[in-house]
Design a protein around this motif. Structure first.
Motif, PDB file in Angstrom:
ATOM      1  N   GLY A   1       1.343  10.146 -17.975  1.00 37.28           N
ATOM      2  CA  GLY A   1       0.367   9.291 -18.628  1.00 37.28           C
ATOM      3  C   GLY A   1       0.832   8.822 -19.982  1.00 37.28           C
ATOM      4  O   GLY A   1       0.023   8.479 -20.839  1.00 37.28           O
ATOM      5  N   LEU A   2       2.152   8.835 -20.201  1.00 38.00           N
ATOM      6  CA  LEU A   2       2.670   8.334 -21.471  1.00 38.00           C
ATOM      7  C   LEU A   2       2.929   6.843 -21.352  1.00 38.00           C
ATOM      8  O   LEU A   2       3.260   6.336 -20.290  1.00 38.00           O
ATOM      9  CB  LEU A   2       3.981   9.031 -21.827  1.00 38.00           C
ATOM     10  N   ARG A   3       2.742   6.129 -22.438  1.00 41.17           N
ATOM     11  CA  ARG A   3       3.054   4.701 -22.420  1.00 41.17           C
ATOM     12  C   ARG A   3       4.076   4.338 -23.483  1.00 41.17           C
ATOM     13  O   ARG A   3       4.865   3.422 -23.324  1.00 41.17           O
ATOM     14  CB  ARG A   3       1.783   3.876 -22.683  1.00 41.17           C
ATOM     15  N   ARG A   4       4.009   5.014 -24.616  1.00 35.82           N
ATOM     16  CA  ARG A   4       4.823   4.575 -25.760  1.00 35.82           C
ATOM     17  C   ARG A   4       6.049   5.445 -25.991  1.00 35.82           C
ATOM     18  O   ARG A   4       7.125   4.935 -26.258  1.00 35.82           O
ATOM     19  CB  ARG A   4       3.973   4.581 -27.031  1.00 35.82           C
ATOM     20  N   ALA A   5       5.871   6.762 -25.913  1.00 38.54           N
ATOM     21  CA  ALA A   5       6.965   7.661 -26.270  1.00 38.54           C
ATOM     22  C   ALA A   5       8.255   7.395 -25.471  1.00 38.54           C
ATOM     23  O   ALA A   5       9.334   7.360 -26.062  1.00 38.54           O
ATOM     24  CB  ALA A   5       6.520   9.112 -26.122  1.00 38.54           C
ATOM     25  N   PRO A   6       8.178   7.176 -24.126  1.00 33.86           N
ATOM     26  CA  PRO A   6       9.429   6.937 -23.399  1.00 33.86           C
ATOM     27  C   PRO A   6      10.184   5.721 -23.926  1.00 33.86           C
ATOM     28  O   PRO A   6      11.402   5.732 -23.994  1.00 33.86           O
ATOM     29  CB  PRO A   6       8.962   6.705 -21.962  1.00 33.86           C
ATOM     30  N   PHE A   7       9.432   4.694 -24.335  1.00 29.43           N
ATOM     31  CA  PHE A   7      10.095   3.479 -24.819  1.00 29.43           C
ATOM     32  C   PHE A   7      10.750   3.724 -26.171  1.00 29.43           C
ATOM     33  O   PHE A   7      11.852   3.234 -26.437  1.00 29.43           O
ATOM     34  CB  PHE A   7       9.099   2.331 -24.900  1.00 29.43           C
ATOM     35  N   ILE A   8      10.049   4.476 -27.026  1.00 27.47           N
ATOM     36  CA  ILE A   8      10.647   4.761 -28.331  1.00 27.47           C
ATOM     37  C   ILE A   8      11.903   5.594 -28.144  1.00 27.47           C
ATOM     38  O   ILE A   8      12.918   5.382 -28.810  1.00 27.47           O
ATOM     39  CB  ILE A   8       9.625   5.475 -29.242  1.00 27.47           C
ATOM     40  N   PHE A   9      11.857   6.516 -27.176  1.00 32.14           N
ATOM     41  CA  PHE A   9      13.034   7.330 -26.874  1.00 32.14           C
ATOM     42  C   PHE A   9      14.198   6.434 -26.435  1.00 32.14           C
ATOM     43  O   PHE A   9      15.315   6.531 -26.949  1.00 32.14           O
ATOM     44  CB  PHE A   9      12.679   8.342 -25.775  1.00 32.14           C
ATOM     45  N   LYS A  10      13.907   5.523 -25.503  1.00 33.81           N
ATOM     46  CA  LYS A  10      14.990   4.654 -25.008  1.00 33.81           C
ATOM     47  C   LYS A  10      15.495   3.726 -26.107  1.00 33.81           C
ATOM     48  O   LYS A  10      16.704   3.503 -26.255  1.00 33.81           O
ATOM     49  CB  LYS A  10      14.501   3.848 -23.809  1.00 33.81           C
ATOM     50  N   GLY A  11      14.566   3.168 -26.876  1.00 31.13           N
ATOM     51  CA  GLY A  11      14.965   2.284 -27.967  1.00 31.13           C
ATOM     52  C   GLY A  11      15.838   3.015 -28.984  1.00 31.13           C
ATOM     53  O   GLY A  11      16.843   2.485 -29.454  1.00 31.13           O
ATOM     54  N   THR A  12      15.459   4.267 -29.276  1.00 33.64           N
ATOM     55  CA  THR A  12      16.242   5.054 -30.218  1.00 33.64           C
ATOM     56  C   THR A  12      17.647   5.301 -29.680  1.00 33.64           C
ATOM     57  O   THR A  12      18.633   5.231 -30.409  1.00 33.64           O
ATOM     58  CB  THR A  12      15.544   6.394 -30.488  1.00 33.64           C
TER      59      THR A  12
ATOM     60  N   ILE B   1      11.500  12.927 -35.343  1.00 32.87           N
ATOM     61  CA  ILE B   1      10.412  13.499 -36.148  1.00 32.87           C
ATOM     62  C   ILE B   1       9.180  12.605 -36.062  1.00 32.87           C
ATOM     63  O   ILE B   1       8.053  13.079 -35.955  1.00 32.87           O
ATOM     64  CB  ILE B   1      10.856  13.650 -37.620  1.00 32.87           C
ATOM     65  N   ALA B   2       9.416  11.287 -36.056  1.00 30.03           N
ATOM     66  CA  ALA B   2       8.297  10.342 -36.084  1.00 30.03           C
ATOM     67  C   ALA B   2       7.420  10.463 -34.845  1.00 30.03           C
ATOM     68  O   ALA B   2       6.202  10.439 -34.942  1.00 30.03           O
ATOM     69  CB  ALA B   2       8.811   8.918 -36.239  1.00 30.03           C
ATOM     70  N   ILE B   3       8.033  10.576 -33.640  1.00 29.20           N
ATOM     71  CA  ILE B   3       7.186  10.528 -32.442  1.00 29.20           C
ATOM     72  C   ILE B   3       6.872  11.904 -31.891  1.00 29.20           C
ATOM     73  O   ILE B   3       6.186  12.023 -30.878  1.00 29.20           O
ATOM     74  CB  ILE B   3       7.802   9.669 -31.312  1.00 29.20           C
ATOM     75  N   TRP B   4       7.355  12.963 -32.554  1.00 25.40           N
ATOM     76  CA  TRP B   4       7.123  14.308 -32.031  1.00 25.40           C
ATOM     77  C   TRP B   4       5.631  14.598 -31.923  1.00 25.40           C
ATOM     78  O   TRP B   4       4.908  14.569 -32.897  1.00 25.40           O
ATOM     79  CB  TRP B   4       7.805  15.331 -32.946  1.00 25.40           C
ATOM     80  N   LYS B   5       5.180  14.839 -30.692  1.00 18.14           N
ATOM     81  CA  LYS B   5       3.786  15.191 -30.410  1.00 18.14           C
ATOM     82  C   LYS B   5       2.771  14.175 -30.924  1.00 18.14           C
ATOM     83  O   LYS B   5       1.657  14.525 -31.305  1.00 18.14           O
ATOM     84  CB  LYS B   5       3.455  16.578 -30.981  1.00 18.14           C
ATOM     85  N   GLN B   6       3.163  12.914 -30.986  1.00 21.55           N
ATOM     86  CA  GLN B   6       2.206  11.907 -31.443  1.00 21.55           C
ATOM     87  C   GLN B   6       1.352  11.398 -30.295  1.00 21.55           C
ATOM     88  O   GLN B   6       0.157  11.217 -30.430  1.00 21.55           O
ATOM     89  CB  GLN B   6       2.938  10.716 -32.078  1.00 21.55           C
ATOM     90  N   GLU B   7       1.993  11.120 -29.163  1.00 17.75           N
ATOM     91  CA  GLU B   7       1.234  10.552 -28.051  1.00 17.75           C
ATOM     92  C   GLU B   7       0.739  11.662 -27.140  1.00 17.75           C
ATOM     93  O   GLU B   7       1.501  12.548 -26.756  1.00 17.75           O
ATOM     94  CB  GLU B   7       2.106   9.578 -27.247  1.00 17.75           C
ATOM     95  N   ALA B   8      -0.540  11.584 -26.813  1.00 23.32           N
ATOM     96  CA  ALA B   8      -1.103  12.608 -25.940  1.00 23.32           C
ATOM     97  C   ALA B   8      -0.812  12.255 -24.496  1.00 23.32           C
ATOM     98  O   ALA B   8      -0.811  11.093 -24.122  1.00 23.32           O
ATOM     99  CB  ALA B   8      -2.605  12.702 -26.152  1.00 23.32           C
ATOM    100  N   ARG B   9      -0.565  13.284 -23.673  1.00 23.91           N
ATOM    101  CA  ARG B   9      -0.437  12.977 -22.254  1.00 23.91           C
ATOM    102  C   ARG B   9      -1.846  12.818 -21.687  1.00 23.91           C
ATOM    103  O   ARG B   9      -2.798  13.431 -22.149  1.00 23.91           O
ATOM    104  CB  ARG B   9       0.359  14.030 -21.522  1.00 23.91           C
ATOM    105  N   ASP B  10      -1.920  11.970 -20.721  1.00 26.27           N
ATOM    106  CA  ASP B  10      -3.219  11.482 -20.282  1.00 26.27           C
ATOM    107  C   ASP B  10      -3.259  11.536 -18.765  1.00 26.27           C
ATOM    108  O   ASP B  10      -2.717  10.682 -18.090  1.00 26.27           O
ATOM    109  CB  ASP B  10      -3.387  10.038 -20.795  1.00 26.27           C
ATOM    110  N   ARG B  11      -3.906  12.596 -18.234  1.00 26.42           N
ATOM    111  CA  ARG B  11      -3.877  12.773 -16.776  1.00 26.42           C
ATOM    112  C   ARG B  11      -4.704  11.711 -16.073  1.00 26.42           C
ATOM    113  O   ARG B  11      -4.390  11.309 -14.961  1.00 26.42           O
ATOM    114  CB  ARG B  11      -4.385  14.168 -16.416  1.00 26.42           C
TER     115      ARG B  11
END
Lengths: 51, 482
Positions: B100-111, B228-238
């Motif tokens: 249920g993530l939307r943003r974190a995977p993209f930030i990971f790939k972009g990084t 550090i910026a995205i660590w545990k920022q986005e909640a997983r959403d079942r």
């Protein structure tokens, strides 16, 4: 530990979730592998080693 | 007998989720410390921008002796990706994830892309400049490797900034959005200022080895700060993960967004205003030097004045918007202040009055700050909750493209006029054009002032069924009117 058969040890993620986390690891490894390969090629062009 | 296995598994099961980079539950309130941490991704974006446009621009031309045209083409390459920001935002809005993530995977790939680009960039540049044995290598290796490095960094920056802003918008309630926008802009500026000083100090005594250290160090810092910026920022959403996939094609999603009243108009305002303010960025220093005969240190201070003006603008816009002012009026005020500022610059050139130029610069920076803050907040407010990524992608695409084109156009006009006239008359048309663009932005934005989803003050565009105004907002609005 939970008794839910969908949950995998030890994080309590479901199988699909665990596979997704794993896919990011795989992606990362692949990208970094390719990057390292390109970097080595470029360094070899500038200062050749092994002859 | 002591069941050590069960005991160990139990311990690990408790510990496990702590080491996963996403939060387990979404929290209603996001403390400022967490927003500050999130805004670190803007620092890496600022760092990448300074490294590309400032530091490497110079190093490639002066130290590496790469032809200036080639450098300009290489540095413009990331701009090619700018329009794809809308697509990136759309992809992250509709991303299918078991977590249920939307943003974190993209930030990971972009990084990863950003890191990869920086990792190969120094070697690519050394090969491009024909350093050591690379002089014998075929030309295409250096060219394609450098192009790849710049494209990777550019794509990474586009993805990280678009999706990062979307994540920030997701996290905070509407009335706190001005605070977040201000924070993001300030952190971008802070990242640019700090990294400009650090790069300057580190590269004072240039050696190829130092170049490699600086750029690769930049890569490591990028990955650390973004982590550090995205660590545990986005909640997983079942519930989002389990929801049936509703595949709205990009064009349909875009159609839905652009059909919202005022959206296209807002994007046009952003394009015009950004172009108007952006043209001065690269021309201010040569203008001070050539027309008013200021020294290098003085023209650098001119840029500092411009940045300080912007900081002031962001800060005041945050305060005013938080008190319930409409974002569009903020953008209008910015354009109203910016247009005379550029005319004042022309006057300053005519009178060769340096203090007047400093005042005009401060005013232009202040206007740019208000305008940037107002338009970004308006975009966040105008976006439906499920299309935030797309809306911010459109904002980024328009903003980046307009700024890039404006800088190129400003430079071209100046160079064309510089060949057959005096320096002062070469800059005047550019500044007049900027003032003109801002007036045009003003005209286009004027109808948005009427209450619509974009011009409206805080909280009027919540979906049906939710309370339209919270109690504090009503109180704020009453205070504001009184």
């Amino acid at each position: 530990m939970s008794n839910d058969p969908n949950k995998v040890w030890p994080t309590g993620l479901t199988l699909a979730e665990a596979e997704e986390v794993h896919s990011y690891l795989i992606d990362g490894t692949r990208v970094f592998g390719v990057i390292a390969l390109i970097a080595h090629l470029l360094v070899a062009v500038t200062t050749p080693w092994l002859g | 007998m002591f069941d050590y296995r069960r005991f160990a598994l139990g311990k690990i099961a408790q510990v496990g989720p702590r080491f996963l980079p996403f939060a387990d539950v979404a929290s209603d309130t996001v403390p400022l410390s967490r927003l500050l941490r999130l805004s670190l991704f803007q620092v890496t974006v600022g760092m990448a921008l300074v490294l590309l446009v400032g530091t490497l621009n110079r190093v490639m031309i002066v130290e590496l002796r790469v032809p200036a045209t080639l450098v300009a083409i290489m540095l413009a390459l990331p701009l090619v990706f700018a329009p794809f920001r809308a697509l990136i935002g759309y992809k992250s809005d509709t991303f299918r994830s078991a977590l249920g993530l939307r943003r974190a995977p993209f930030i990971f790939k972009g990084t990863m892309l950003q890191f990869g680009g920086f990792a190969i960039m120094p070697f690519a540049l050394l090969v491009l400049s024909g350093y050591d044995q690379a002089a014998d290598a075929p030309r295409w290796i250096g060219l394609s490797a450098a192009a790849l490095a710049f494209l990777l960094v550019g794509a990474g920056v586009h993805i990280v900034q678009t999706v990062g802003l979307a994540l920030a918008t997701d996290l905070v309630p509407e009335e706190d959005q001005p605070k977040v926008v201000g924070l993001m802009y300030v952190m971008l500026l802070v990242g640019m200022i700090i990294s400009a000083f650090v790069f300057g100090a580190l590269l004072e005594n240039y050696t190829p080895g130092r170049l490699i250290q600086v750029i690769q160090g930049c890569a490591v810092v990028t990955i650390l700060l973004n982590g550090i910026a995205i660590w545990k920022q986005e909640a997983r959403d079942r519930t989002r993960a389990a929801a049936p996939r509703t595949d709205m094609p990009f064009l349909q999603a875009w159609g839905r967004l652009s059909a919202r009243p005022g959206m296209i108009r807002l994007l046009a305002v952003i394009a015009l205003g950004t172009a108007g303010f952006g043209m001065a960025d690269v021309l201010l220093e040569p203008f001070g030097g050539q027309v008013l005969a200021m020294s290098v240190a003085e023209t650098t201070r001119l840029t500092v004045v411009l940045a300080s003006g912007s900081l002031l603008g962001f800060a005041l816009a945050s305060v005013w918007l938080q008190r319930g002012a409409a974002p569009v009026s903020m953008a209008l005020l910015g354009a109203v202040l910016g247009a005379p500022a550029f005319l004042l610059m022309i006057v300053a050139a005519g009178m060769t009055a340096t203090p007047l130029l400093v005042i005009a610069t401060l005013l232009a920076g202040f206007g740019a700050g208000l305008f940037g803050h107002g338009t970004l907040t308006a975009t966040m407010r105008a976006a439906p909750r499920d299309q935030i990524g797309l809306a911010l992608g459109a904002w980024g695409a328009v903003q980046t493209t307009a700024a890039g084109l404006a800088i190129a156009l400003g430079g071209v006009i100046r160079d064309l006029l510089l060949t057959d006239t005096t320096a002062a008359s070469a800059y005047a048309p550019v500044f007049a054009l900027e003032a003109g663009l801002l007036l045009l932005a003003l005209l286009v934005a004027w109808p948005l002032r009427q209450a619509g989803p974009i011009g409206a003050a805080v909280g009027l565009v919540k979906p049906a069924g939710t309370p339209i105004l919270s109690e504090t907002q009503v109180r704020r609005a009453a205070l504001h009117k009184a």
